[in-house]
Design a protein around this motif. Structure first.
Motif, PDB file in Angstrom:
ATOM      1  N   SER A 356     -93.170  53.622 -10.181  1.00 37.52           N
ATOM      2  CA  SER A 356     -94.295  54.476  -9.470  1.00 37.52           C
ATOM      3  C   SER A 356     -94.139  54.038  -8.013  1.00 37.52           C
ATOM      4  CB  SER A 356     -95.610  54.124 -10.288  1.00 37.52           C
ATOM      5  OG  SER A 356     -96.014  52.789  -9.895  1.00 37.52           O
ATOM      6  N   SER A 378     -93.655  59.596 -13.569  1.00 39.13           N
ATOM      7  CA  SER A 378     -93.303  58.219 -14.072  1.00 39.13           C
ATOM      8  C   SER A 378     -94.106  58.368 -15.577  1.00 39.13           C
ATOM      9  CB  SER A 378     -93.441  56.896 -13.302  1.00 39.13           C
ATOM     10  OG  SER A 378     -93.206  55.705 -13.910  1.00 39.13           O
ATOM     11  N   LYS A 385     -97.675  59.027 -14.167  1.00 44.47           N
ATOM     12  CA  LYS A 385     -98.304  59.344 -12.719  1.00 44.47           C
ATOM     13  C   LYS A 385     -97.028  59.883 -12.121  1.00 44.47           C
ATOM     14  CE  LYS A 385    -101.872  55.800 -12.826  1.00 44.47           C
ATOM     15  NZ  LYS A 385    -102.437  54.383 -12.255  1.00 44.47           N
ATOM     16  N   SER A 387     -95.685  61.728  -7.863  1.00 43.38           N
ATOM     17  CA  SER A 387     -95.678  61.808  -6.362  1.00 43.38           C
ATOM     18  C   SER A 387     -94.934  63.174  -6.278  1.00 43.38           C
ATOM     19  CB  SER A 387     -94.957  60.549  -5.636  1.00 43.38           C
ATOM     20  OG  SER A 387     -95.613  59.830  -5.793  1.00 43.38           O
ATOM     21  N   SER A 421    -101.908  62.666 -11.734  1.00 45.49           N
ATOM     22  CA  SER A 421    -101.675  61.780 -13.103  1.00 45.49           C
ATOM     23  C   SER A 421    -101.935  62.859 -14.099  1.00 45.49           C
ATOM     24  CB  SER A 421    -102.583  60.706 -13.340  1.00 45.49           C
ATOM     25  OG  SER A 421    -104.103  60.942 -13.162  1.00 45.49           O
TER      26      SER A 421
END
Length: 659
Positions: A356, A378, A385, A387, A421
């Motif tokens: 992460s 991830s 979670k 990005s 998330s």
């Protein structure tokens, strides 16, 4: 990747008048004008920030007086102070700077930076409760502005001074002081300071109060954090970075010297680019792969042996980060192998156990390659979670995530980057919703990156004197991009692969009396294309110094076929391309997806060159007709014979071109 040209407006007579008033070339005047510096006074301040740009009175910041009063009392009474920072370079430099400053005033002080993975960004209640057991005052740097509930929960247990530069929420924390130039009631003239910039102003306010003189130490750390945090390099930030880069040549900071050494950076000639791409990643690796406290310790140590040990550790962590990054990137590319990248509106990928702390970097790499919004997730059991990294056309990533909020448990971020998330089971539904949002809000042209071109200028007209004059614009960064120039219909000569791994491209442009060397990093595969076709080139001038000799060279940013080579394929060209693909597949199995490789093979098999633009548009037509399909083998496709008579008008792009 081919880019659309955005040529900035001509400065015209205003630019010429500015050049005359400043006593500079018309080129430099136009560059200043393009940056909004359209009066001689503003331009002079920009060109000479060390002498003409003021450092504003730190007490102009709201609550600065309250912050200084509470910290001064803590020092006088021998209270223990904890500095609470963030796990990025801005947080490491600001915590190190403030700690060093307070220690010089005799304070009993230490630093706390939360763990990225266990505690997350900003304040967390457990950490604050633990700090309250040993400290009576906490001073935050680069965080805390939105921690209203956590600050309220420590009332009566721990006094808190918040210093931050992030945007406040609807309510400010009820702390002893809240120092942030983005407060609605703050009248500080420069709103662009990062966390370490605000910490620097606090150090100045403390020094003026306690020692009755400005604080001038640690500017190299302030410059390091300012460049790394990608804030606009204008106003005070520009002065900070210019002064700080100069200070690095003679810095007494043992950790910074050790870091420059392991990064191969010459302290006497360090640039903002080296700070951003060589020093900052090594510090950030601490927070991504281990603990950001390693970076803070490095920047505060007074022991040369410890400095070297910590710098070596950060260097090793950065190498580990690079290896993990490449592994995740390879897995992501494997997932994309079966996708039709032409029609995919956005990229949403997930992997079990993807690191992460690294997926954000990999998302940026995928944006560079495909120029589409990218979200990497991830997966850890039932939760994931992620990005996000976006492109210019998708104006605000936060808005895009908000439209998909029913599938998310949490999200937040900025225009071009965000975090989120969600339940692992909800990933397919979220992927569909996000792609639908991207498809609805992005136009076809949004998927082509834009080159911001100052104006058109022939590379052969560039001189050493002109390059040195343009260098007065440095340091480059947010708000002050490195100048790019455009030139049309150029002919490259002698294009060949260079470098240790033969991955870079070098070619020449020749005039009547001279030639100029052109370099394009990581594009050796385009040598045949450069040698064969007229080009429109976007470039930045530079100086090549070797054994005491200096000569002009140019670094290519992007190129595209010149207008004379942008010939749309007619029926005859499409027939030739189909015959080539059919014959090549019959000989050797799957076909490469890379148009440049196909263009090379076309010339080899057919005995003549097909313009790259023509070939790429032909491949697009075949893809729309479902004659080309990607395979599970990375980077390849297959030609599928048509079922019955082929109707070219069934291709959207061919049909629109015919219209």
């Amino acid at each position: 990747m081919i880019k659309r040209w955005n040529i900035l407006p001509d400065a015209g007579a205003e630019g010429e008048a500015l050049a005359k008033e400043l006593g500079v070339s018309s080129v430099l005047a136009r560059l200043l004008w393009n940056r909004g510096l359209r009066t001689a006074e503003n331009a002079r301040r920009f060109l000479d920030p060390e002498h003409l740009q003021d450092f504003y009175d730190p007490f102009l910041m709201k609550d600065m007086d309250k912050a200084v009063a509470r910290i001064e009392k803590a020092i006088e009474d021998g209270e223990h102070i904890t500095i609470y920072g963030d796990y990025d370079v801005d947080g490491m430099t600001s915590s190190s700077l403030l700690c060093t400053c307070l220690q010089s005033f005799g304070a009993d002080v230490d630093v706390y930076i939360p763990d990225r993975f266990r505690e997350g960004y900003g304040f967390n209640r457990a950490a604050l409760e633990h700090i309250a057991e040993r400290s009576s005052l906490l001073v935050s740097v680069d965080c805390g502005i939105t921690s209203v509930e956590d600050v309220a929960g420590l009332q009566g247990k721990l006094d808190i001074v918040v210093t931050d530069h992030h945007l406040p929420g609807g309510e400010l924390p009820h702390a002893c002081a809240v120092v942030n130039p983005h407060r609605e009631d703050d009248e500080y003239p420069d709103k662009n300071l990062c966390g370490v910039g605000v910490a620097f102003k606090l150090c100045n306010a403390l020094s003026e109060t306690i020692q009755h003189k400005p604080w001038t130490q640690g500017l190299e750390l302030v410059a390091l954090g300012t460049v790394a945090d990608i804030v606009p390099l204008l106003g005070e930030n520009r002065k900070i970075v210019r002064l700080g880069l100069a200070r690095m040549a003679e810095t007494k900071n043992l950790g910074l010297r050790a870091l420059m050494d392991v990064a191969g950076v010459d302290p006497a000639a360090v640039t903002a680019e080296q700070v951003g791409f060589q020093l900052a990643p090594r510090l950030n690796a601490a927070g991504r792969m281990d603990s950001a406290m390693l970076g803070s310790r490095l920047l505060r140590t007074q022991d040369a042996a410890e400095a070297q040990e910590l710098a070596d550790r950060l260097n090793a962590l950065n190498q580990e980060r690079q290896a993990v990054e490449q592994d995740i990137l390879a897995r992501a590319e494997e997932q994309l192998a079966g996708e039709d990248m032409e029609t995919l509106p956005a990229i949403v990928l997930a992997g079990e156990g993807w690191h992460s702390g690294v997926i954000g970097i990999v998302a940026s790499r995928l944006v560079e390659t495909y120029y589409k919004p990218v979200i990497l997730l991830s997966i850890d059991g039932d939760m994931a979670k992620g990005s996000c990294r976006s492109i210019e056309g998708l104006l605000h990533m936060h808005d895009a995530l908000a439209a998909c909020a029913e599938h998310l448990t949490q999200f937040g971020g900025h225009a071009q980057a965000a975090g989120l998330s969600l339940q692992t089971a909800d990933i397919p539904a979220f992927r569909a919703a996000f792609c639908a949002y991207a498809r609805a809000h992005l136009k076809e042209e949004d998927y082509t990156p834009v080159a911001r071109i100052e104006f058109e200028m022939q590379p052969l007209d560039v001189t050493l004197d002109l390059i040195e004059e343009i260098a007065r614009l440095e340091p480059y960064g947010e708000g002050n991009p490195k100048p790019l120039f455009g030139a049309r219909n150029l002919r490259g000569e002698g294009a060949r692969a260079i470098g240790k791994d033969r991955t870079h491209l070098k070619f020449f442009l020749s005039g009547r009396e001279q030639s100029i060397e052109m370099l394009w990093w990581s594009h050796a595969a385009l040598a045949d294309f450069v040698n064969a076709e007229p080009l429109d080139i976007v470039y930045k001038p530079s100086i090549n110094e070797w054994q005491g000799n200096r000569r002009v060279q140019a670094i290519v940013d992007s190129l595209r076929p010149a207008e004379s080579a942008r010939i749309y394929p007619d029926r005859s060209a499409l027939a030739d391309l189909y015959r080539f693909l059919f014959s090549r597949q019959k000989k050797g199995g799957n076909l490469p997806l890379d148009p440049v490789r196909l263009a090379t093979l076309f010339k080899q098999d057919m005995g003549r060159h097909m313009a790259l633009y023509t070939l790429k548009e032909g491949l697009r037509v075949f893809s729309e007709l479902h004659l080309l399909v990607t395979t599970l083998e990375e980077g390849t496709c297959r030609l599928v014979p048509p079922d019955g008579k082929l109707d070219l008008m069934a291709s959207k792009s061919f049909r629109e071109h015919q219209k």
